[in-house]
Write an enzyme that holds these catalytic residues in place. Structure first.
Site, short mmCIF file in Angstrom:
data_model
loop_
_atom_site.label_atom_id
_atom_site.label_comp_id
_atom_site.label_asym_id
_atom_site.label_seq_id
_atom_site.Cartn_x
_atom_site.Cartn_y
_atom_site.Cartn_z
N THR A 181 -4.25 5.99 2.42
CA THR A 181 -4.50 7.30 3.07
C THR A 181 -5.45 7.99 2.02
O THR A 181 -5.13 9.22 1.66
CB THR A 181 -3.22 7.91 3.37
N GLU A 196 0.78 -1.13 0.07
CA GLU A 196 0.02 -0.02 -0.13
C GLU A 196 1.00 1.34 0.02
O GLU A 196 1.70 1.39 0.97
CB GLU A 196 -0.92 -0.14 1.19
N LYS A 244 -11.36 -1.32 7.42
CA LYS A 244 -10.13 -1.32 8.07
C LYS A 244 -10.32 -0.97 9.53
O LYS A 244 -10.82 0.14 9.62
CB LYS A 244 -9.12 -0.25 7.18
#
Length: 207
Positions: A67, A38, A127
């Site tokens: 993000t 990621e 998440k």
């Protein structure tokens, strides 16, 4: 849509990694058995890194965007070819945009209400962040009524605790500085990073 993440147990988080080190870091992680990474959108040249790491690895490594806080971030990540989208918080518009483009999206949540809201918007996986603040007992407890929602856990997880999150019911753990040590990155100690990735991979694949 989420099937590409089915066998992934660990996703290293590359946050603000210098552009010129990204390819070598990705290779070191891949050499350690890592199947997905990621790259956070708050990194300089994040979209370019996503695009170029994907091109270099030609399908051998899933490259996601992390993000992703805004629609602008989301659109940049999609245009760069991100294989999946991860956020630290829940933005329903981002979730819907990813679903529209058939891209797995993993929004960050902290409560059962947020979990179900994300799922209702189309996110099959959420998440839990920061996971260390919630702990593994939370995962076990919430899995009762919300067993239909897959979970990724990120935040404060290290090699000693990672396995316990999968045992509690999470599908994936995300790890940043506890896997990619700052000093190793600065000294370009790729062997140390590869060996650390191997240790994490072996620990989590045993579940």
């Amino acid at each position: 849509m989420y099937s590409k993440l089915q066998d992934i147990r660990l996703i290293p988080v590359l946050r603000k990694v210098p552009y010129e080190l990204c390819q070598e870091l990705a290779k070191a992680l891949k050499d350690g058995g890592i199947k997905a990474i990621e790259i956070t959108m708050d990194s300089e040249n994040a979209a370019e890194m996503i695009r170029e790491v994907k091109l270099e690895n030609d399908g051998d490594l899933l490259v996601g965007a992390g993000t992703v806080l805004t629609m602008e971030d989301c659109e940049k990540a999609i245009a760069a070819g991100a294989d999946f989208i991860v956020s630290p918080s829940l933005n329903v518009d981002v979730v819907k945009k990813c679903i529209e483009h058939q891209i797995p999206v993993i929004p960050g949540v902290f409560t059962p209400t947020e979990m179900q809201t994300a799922y209702s918007a189309g996110a099959e996986m959420i998440k839990l962040f920061p996971a260390s603040s919630l702990g593994t007992k939370f995962i076990k407890d919430v899995k009762g009524p919300l067993a239909h929602i897959q979970m990724m856990t990120t935040g404060g997880i290290n090699l000693d605790t990672a396995k316990s999150y999968l045992e509690a019911g999470a599908q994936i753990v995300g790890a940043g500085s506890d896997l990619i040590k700052k000093e190793w990155l600065q000294s370009k100690n790729w062997e140390a990073i590869t060996n650390e990735a191997i240790a994490w991979d072996r620990s989590l694949q045993s579940i």
